[in-house]
Design a protein around this motif. Structure first.
Motif, PDB file in Angstrom:
ATOM      1  N   VAL A  58       1.202   2.545  -3.589  1.00  0.00           N
ATOM      2  CA  VAL A  58       0.048   2.821  -4.456  1.00  0.00           C
ATOM      3  C   VAL A  58      -1.015   3.711  -3.817  1.00  0.00           C
ATOM      4  CG1 VAL A  58       0.329   0.735  -5.853  1.00  0.00           C
ATOM      5  CG2 VAL A  58      -1.058   0.643  -3.757  1.00  0.00           C
ATOM      6  N   VAL A  95      -1.576  -3.635  -4.017  1.00  0.00           N
ATOM      7  CA  VAL A  95      -1.081  -3.674  -5.399  1.00  0.00           C
ATOM      8  C   VAL A  95      -1.951  -4.588  -6.255  1.00  0.00           C
ATOM      9  CG1 VAL A  95       0.804  -4.565  -6.826  1.00  0.00           C
ATOM     10  CG2 VAL A  95       1.308  -3.034  -4.930  1.00  0.00           C
ATOM     11  N   LYS A 144      -5.319  -2.819  -7.079  1.00  0.00           N
ATOM     12  CA  LYS A 144      -5.136  -1.763  -8.082  1.00  0.00           C
ATOM     13  C   LYS A 144      -4.846  -2.338  -9.461  1.00  0.00           C
ATOM     14  CE  LYS A 144      -2.645   2.445  -9.225  1.00  0.00           C
ATOM     15  NZ  LYS A 144      -1.578   3.406  -8.843  1.00  0.00           N
ATOM     16  N   ALA A 145      -4.008  -3.376  -9.526  1.00  0.00           N
ATOM     17  CA  ALA A 145      -3.606  -3.937 -10.818  1.00  0.00           C
ATOM     18  C   ALA A 145      -4.723  -4.725 -11.484  1.00  0.00           C
ATOM     19  CB  ALA A 145      -2.378  -4.827 -10.638  1.00  0.00           C
ATOM     20  N   THR A 146      -5.515  -5.466 -10.690  1.00  0.00           N
ATOM     21  CA  THR A 146      -6.509  -6.355 -11.279  1.00  0.00           C
ATOM     22  C   THR A 146      -7.891  -5.725 -11.397  1.00  0.00           C
ATOM     23  OG1 THR A 146      -7.022  -7.332  -9.103  1.00  0.00           O
ATOM     24  CG2 THR A 146      -5.306  -8.400 -10.431  1.00  0.00           C
ATOM     25  N   ASN A 147      -8.183  -4.762 -10.524  1.00  0.00           N
ATOM     26  CA  ASN A 147      -9.508  -4.122 -10.509  1.00  0.00           C
ATOM     27  C   ASN A 147      -9.347  -2.611 -10.337  1.00  0.00           C
ATOM     28  OD1 ASN A 147     -11.786  -6.507  -9.994  1.00  0.00           O
ATOM     29  ND2 ASN A 147      -9.773  -7.016  -9.168  1.00  0.00           N
ATOM     30  N   PRO A 148      -8.818  -1.937 -11.345  1.00  0.00           N
ATOM     31  CA  PRO A 148      -8.505  -0.508 -11.195  1.00  0.00           C
ATOM     32  C   PRO A 148      -9.715   0.367 -10.899  1.00  0.00           C
ATOM     33  CG  PRO A 148      -8.305  -1.218 -13.492  1.00  0.00           C
ATOM     34  CD  PRO A 148      -8.433  -2.446 -12.668  1.00  0.00           C
ATOM     35  N   THR A 149     -10.873   0.023 -11.448  1.00  0.00           N
ATOM     36  CA  THR A 149     -12.074   0.822 -11.165  1.00  0.00           C
ATOM     37  C   THR A 149     -12.464   0.708  -9.700  1.00  0.00           C
ATOM     38  OG1 THR A 149     -12.892   0.541 -13.423  1.00  0.00           O
ATOM     39  CG2 THR A 149     -14.502   1.163 -11.748  1.00  0.00           C
ATOM     40  N   GLU A 150     -12.436  -0.495  -9.181  1.00  0.00           N
ATOM     41  CA  GLU A 150     -12.783  -0.713  -7.773  1.00  0.00           C
ATOM     42  C   GLU A 150     -11.748  -0.069  -6.854  1.00  0.00           C
ATOM     43  OE1 GLU A 150     -15.107  -2.853 -10.289  1.00  0.00           O
ATOM     44  OE2 GLU A 150     -12.938  -3.079 -10.195  1.00  0.00           O
ATOM     45  N   TRP A 151     -10.495  -0.103  -7.250  1.00  0.00           N
ATOM     46  CA  TRP A 151      -9.454   0.570  -6.473  1.00  0.00           C
ATOM     47  C   TRP A 151      -9.721   2.075  -6.407  1.00  0.00           C
ATOM     48  CZ3 TRP A 151      -5.772  -0.118  -3.052  1.00  0.00           C
ATOM     49  CH2 TRP A 151      -4.813   0.877  -2.870  1.00  0.00           C
ATOM     50  N   GLN A 152     -10.086   2.655  -7.521  1.00  0.00           N
ATOM     51  CA  GLN A 152     -10.368   4.089  -7.532  1.00  0.00           C
ATOM     52  C   GLN A 152     -11.587   4.416  -6.680  1.00  0.00           C
ATOM     53  OE1 GLN A 152      -8.167   6.288  -8.996  1.00  0.00           O
ATOM     54  NE2 GLN A 152      -9.356   7.695  -7.715  1.00  0.00           N
ATOM     55  N   TYR A 188       0.826  -1.210   0.000  1.00  0.00           N
ATOM     56  CA  TYR A 188       0.000   0.000   0.000  1.00  0.00           C
ATOM     57  C   TYR A 188       0.862   1.262   0.000  1.00  0.00           C
ATOM     58  CZ  TYR A 188       0.965  -0.729   4.984  1.00  0.00           C
ATOM     59  OH  TYR A 188       1.584  -0.972   6.181  1.00  0.00           O
TER      60      TYR A 188
END
Length: 218
Positions: free
Chosen positions: A10, A29, A32-40, A7
């Motif tokens: 990122v 990580v 963010k890498a696998t689910n960028p929309t959900e990370w945002q 964390y």
């Protein structure tokens, strides 16, 4: 199992300062890498969230106003409650014993159904729960659900939004010396969550913990 610190690379610096963080298996990580929309979504909700002293002192359990507000923010972004139910068919084939005159196999089938637990929100391949002041057994339920969903191939990672204990207790006492707020140590908090992560309760599932703390106060 060792805690990781992905964390730190990122999460925006402002959020690293405002919350306490913990994870296993480099969960941040991976999310963010696998689910960028959900990370945002996670970053946006945490950025917008403000904790006031008055709200912190409101009596109530895990479904207090604070928790509902966080859950609603995620639901507005498309997160929905979800549950993994499993159904297994057990088949037993009894082979014939020809000296006894048997010619055909006998087959027996039994269906075994297991209803899982609801997660507060799921979107894409990420599950999320908000655990502000519930019984700490909820953490076992959450992590067990993440593990089952991950092993079934439906989940990339789980996220738990919780709180710290001692620093919020100090603020509560300063605001209201006679308060019993945060006296109970058997409720959900980061101190209760970390040992469950390090002993590997989540199996192979990456789990990210974000804790509301004294620095989150507006």
């Amino acid at each position: 199992m060792d805690l990781t610190q992905s964390y730190g690379s990122v999460v925006p610096a402002a959020l690293l300062r405002r919350y306490e963080w913990a994870e296993v298996r480099n969960a941040a990580v991976i999310v963010k890498a696998t689910n960028p929309t959900e990370w945002q979504d996670l970053i946006d909700v945490l950025t917008a969230f403000r904790l006031t002293a008055a709200e912190m002192m409101i009596a109530g359990g895990n479904k207090s106003g604070l928790t509902g507000r966080l859950e609603d923010d995620f639901k507005d972004r498309g997160w929905r409650e979800a549950r993994l139910d499993t159904e297994v068919t057990l088949t037993t084939e009894r082979r014939p014993y020809r000296p006894a005159g048997e010619r055909k196999s006998a087959t027996e089938r039994t269906n075994v159904t297991n209803r899982g637990y609801l997660v507060d929100g799921m979107k894409g391949r990420i599950a999320l729960d908000v655990e502000w002041n519930a019984k700490d057994g909820n953490l076992d339920r959450d992590i067990g659900t993440y593990r089952a969903m991950h092993e079934a191939g439906f989940l990339d990672a789980g996220v738990i939004v919780t709180r710290t204990q001692d620093d919020l207790r100090e603020i509560a006492v300063a605001l209201q010396p006679e308060t019993t707020k945060f006296n109970t140590t058997t409720t959900t908090n980061l101190d209760k969550l970390v040992p469950r992560l390090t002993r590997g309760d989540g199996g192979g599932c990456p789990v990210l913990a974000v804790a509301i703390c004294a620095r989150t106060l507006d």
